[in-house]
Design a protein around this motif. Structure first.
Motif, PDB file in Angstrom:
ATOM      1  N   GLU A  78       0.813  -1.222   0.000  1.00 49.30           N
ATOM      2  CA  GLU A  78       0.000   0.000   0.000  1.00 49.30           C
ATOM      3  C   GLU A  78       0.842   1.265   0.000  1.00 49.30           C
ATOM      4  N   GLU A  79       2.147   1.123   0.081  1.00 50.41           N
ATOM      5  CA  GLU A  79       3.039   2.289   0.004  1.00 50.41           C
ATOM      6  C   GLU A  79       3.516   2.546  -1.419  1.00 50.41           C
ATOM      7  N   THR A  80       2.956   1.817  -2.354  1.00 47.12           N
ATOM      8  CA  THR A  80       3.205   2.098  -3.759  1.00 47.12           C
ATOM      9  C   THR A  80       2.687   3.489  -4.090  1.00 47.12           C
ATOM     10  N   ALA A  81       3.572   4.331  -4.631  1.00 47.10           N
ATOM     11  CA  ALA A  81       3.208   5.728  -4.890  1.00 47.10           C
ATOM     12  C   ALA A  81       4.352   6.413  -5.622  1.00 47.10           C
ATOM     13  N   VAL A  82       4.061   7.608  -6.089  1.00 48.91           N
ATOM     14  CA  VAL A  82       5.125   8.505  -6.526  1.00 48.91           C
ATOM     15  C   VAL A  82       5.596   9.262  -5.291  1.00 48.91           C
ATOM     16  N   TYR A  83       6.877   9.225  -5.065  1.00 51.11           N
ATOM     17  CA  TYR A  83       7.470   9.906  -3.920  1.00 51.11           C
ATOM     18  C   TYR A  83       8.124  11.205  -4.383  1.00 51.11           C
ATOM     19  N   TYR A  84       7.808  12.273  -3.664  1.00 53.01           N
ATOM     20  CA  TYR A  84       8.305  13.603  -4.015  1.00 53.01           C
ATOM     21  C   TYR A  84       9.125  14.169  -2.855  1.00 53.01           C
ATOM     22  N   CYS A  85      10.181  14.886  -3.192  1.00 52.97           N
ATOM     23  CA  CYS A  85      10.807  15.715  -2.172  1.00 52.97           C
ATOM     24  C   CYS A  85      10.406  17.163  -2.417  1.00 52.97           C
ATOM     25  N   ALA A  86      10.383  17.918  -1.354  1.00 49.85           N
ATOM     26  CA  ALA A  86       9.948  19.302  -1.408  1.00 49.85           C
ATOM     27  C   ALA A  86      10.796  20.114  -0.434  1.00 49.85           C
ATOM     28  N   ALA A  87      10.900  21.401  -0.720  1.00 52.58           N
ATOM     29  CA  ALA A  87      11.699  22.276   0.131  1.00 52.58           C
ATOM     30  C   ALA A  87      10.875  23.474   0.574  1.00 52.58           C
ATOM     31  N   GLY A  88      11.118  23.897   1.794  1.00 55.30           N
ATOM     32  CA  GLY A  88      10.458  25.076   2.328  1.00 55.30           C
ATOM     33  C   GLY A  88      11.383  26.270   2.311  1.00 55.30           C
ATOM     34  N   ARG A  89      10.803  27.456   2.160  1.00 57.76           N
ATOM     35  CA  ARG A  89      11.600  28.676   2.145  1.00 57.76           C
ATOM     36  C   ARG A  89      12.267  28.916   3.488  1.00 57.76           C
ATOM     37  N   LEU A  90      13.382  29.661   3.444  1.00 58.98           N
ATOM     38  CA  LEU A  90      14.056  30.058   4.686  1.00 58.98           C
ATOM     39  C   LEU A  90      13.109  30.857   5.560  1.00 58.98           C
ATOM     40  N   GLY A  91      13.205  30.597   6.858  1.00 59.45           N
ATOM     41  CA  GLY A  91      12.397  31.327   7.818  1.00 59.45           C
ATOM     42  C   GLY A  91      11.017  30.752   8.032  1.00 59.45           C
ATOM     43  N   ILE A  92      10.683  29.706   7.301  1.00 56.89           N
ATOM     44  CA  ILE A  92       9.354  29.092   7.394  1.00 56.89           C
ATOM     45  C   ILE A  92       9.491  27.673   7.935  1.00 56.89           C
ATOM     46  N   VAL A  93       8.657  27.314   8.883  1.00 59.12           N
ATOM     47  CA  VAL A  93       8.539  25.915   9.300  1.00 59.12           C
ATOM     48  C   VAL A  93       7.339  25.352   8.548  1.00 59.12           C
ATOM     49  N   PRO A  94       7.550  24.550   7.524  1.00 60.61           N
ATOM     50  CA  PRO A  94       6.453  24.196   6.629  1.00 60.61           C
ATOM     51  C   PRO A  94       5.489  23.155   7.159  1.00 60.61           C
ATOM     52  N   GLY A  95       5.831  22.483   8.220  1.00 58.96           N
ATOM     53  CA  GLY A  95       4.912  21.503   8.780  1.00 58.96           C
ATOM     54  C   GLY A  95       4.726  20.299   7.887  1.00 58.96           C
ATOM     55  N   THR A  96       3.488  19.785   7.827  1.00 59.98           N
ATOM     56  CA  THR A  96       3.207  18.560   7.087  1.00 59.98           C
ATOM     57  C   THR A  96       2.286  18.775   5.897  1.00 59.98           C
ATOM     58  N   LEU A  97       1.872  19.985   5.651  1.00 57.88           N
ATOM     59  CA  LEU A  97       0.947  20.230   4.547  1.00 57.88           C
ATOM     60  C   LEU A  97       1.713  20.559   3.272  1.00 57.88           C
ATOM     61  N   PRO A  98       1.377  19.912   2.165  1.00 55.37           N
ATOM     62  CA  PRO A  98       2.077  20.193   0.911  1.00 55.37           C
ATOM     63  C   PRO A  98       2.036  21.668   0.514  1.00 55.37           C
ATOM     64  N   VAL A  99       0.959  22.348   0.804  1.00 54.14           N
ATOM     65  CA  VAL A  99       0.807  23.728   0.384  1.00 54.14           C
ATOM     66  C   VAL A  99       1.870  24.629   1.014  1.00 54.14           C
ATOM     67  N   ASN A 100       2.468  24.198   2.102  1.00 53.12           N
ATOM     68  CA  ASN A 100       3.465  25.024   2.778  1.00 53.12           C
ATOM     69  C   ASN A 100       4.876  24.839   2.242  1.00 53.12           C
ATOM     70  N   TYR A 101       5.036  23.969   1.278  1.00 54.60           N
ATOM     71  CA  TYR A 101       6.337  23.761   0.648  1.00 54.60           C
ATOM     72  C   TYR A 101       6.329  24.458  -0.709  1.00 54.60           C
ATOM     73  N   ASP A 102       7.379  25.229  -0.948  1.00 52.92           N
ATOM     74  CA  ASP A 102       7.392  26.067  -2.143  1.00 52.92           C
ATOM     75  C   ASP A 102       8.011  25.408  -3.370  1.00 52.92           C
ATOM     76  N   TYR A 103       8.862  24.442  -3.163  1.00 55.98           N
ATOM     77  CA  TYR A 103       9.621  23.859  -4.276  1.00 55.98           C
ATOM     78  C   TYR A 103       9.453  22.346  -4.250  1.00 55.98           C
TER      79      TYR A 103
END
Length: 123
Positions: free
Chosen positions: A87-112
Motif C-alpha cells: 500500500e506504500e506504492t506511490a510517486v514519492y516527491y521531495c519538497a523544500a520550504g523557504r528560509l524562515g518558514i517551518v512548513p509543517g506537514t501540509l504540501p501547500v506550505n512547501y514552495d519547491y
C-alpha cells in the motif's frame, strides 16, 4: 528558486528496502520534506528534516521503518525506507520550504518540488 531532483524509486518486493535521494540546488531553504501520492489519493506527508540542524519528524505510519537524513556537503537529502508494504506504492516527491518558514506537514506550505520518483511495492 530551488531545484530538486529525486532518484532511487524502483520495483521492490514487500518487506524490502529502498533509499531515495533528493539533490537540491539553487537558493538556500529551511526544510526538506518527503511526500507520496498514490493513484486517486491525496499527496501524503511522510517525513521532514530541518536542513541546518537535522531535526526530523515522521508520519506515524512510517515511524520506525523510514529514516530521513541529509548530507549538507552534497546538498542531498535521503529517505531510507525499510519493510515496505504494497500500500506504500506511490510517486514519492521531495519538497523544500523557504528560509524562515517551518512548513509543517501540509504540501501547500512547501514552495519547491521535485518531479517525483515511482516506488512500486509488489506483494
Amino acid at each position: 528558486q530551488v531545484q530538486l531532483v529525486e532518484s532511487g524509486g524502483e520495483l521492490v518486493q514487500a518487506g524490502g528496502s529502498l533509499r531515495l535521494s533528493c539533490v537540491a540546488s539553487g537558493r538556500s531553504f529551511s526544510y526538506i520534506g518527503w511526500f507520496r501520492q498514490a493513484p486517486g489519493k491525496e499527496r501524503e506527508f511522510v517525513a521532514r528534516i530541518r536542513w541546518t540542524i537535522g531535526n526530523t519528524y515522521y508520519a506515524d505510519s512510517v515511524k520506525g521503518r523510514f529514516t530521513i537524513s541529509r548530507d549538507n556537503a552534497k546538498n542531498t537529502g535521503y529517505l531510507q525506507m525499510n519493510r515496505l508494504e504494497p500500500e506504500e506504492t506511490a510517486v514519492y516527491y521531495c519538497a523544500a520550504g523557504r528560509l524562515g518558514i517551518v512548513p509543517g506537514t501540509l504540501p501547500v506550505n512547501y514552495d519547491y518540488w521535485g518531479q517525483g520518483t515511482q516506488v512500486t511495492v509488489s506483494s
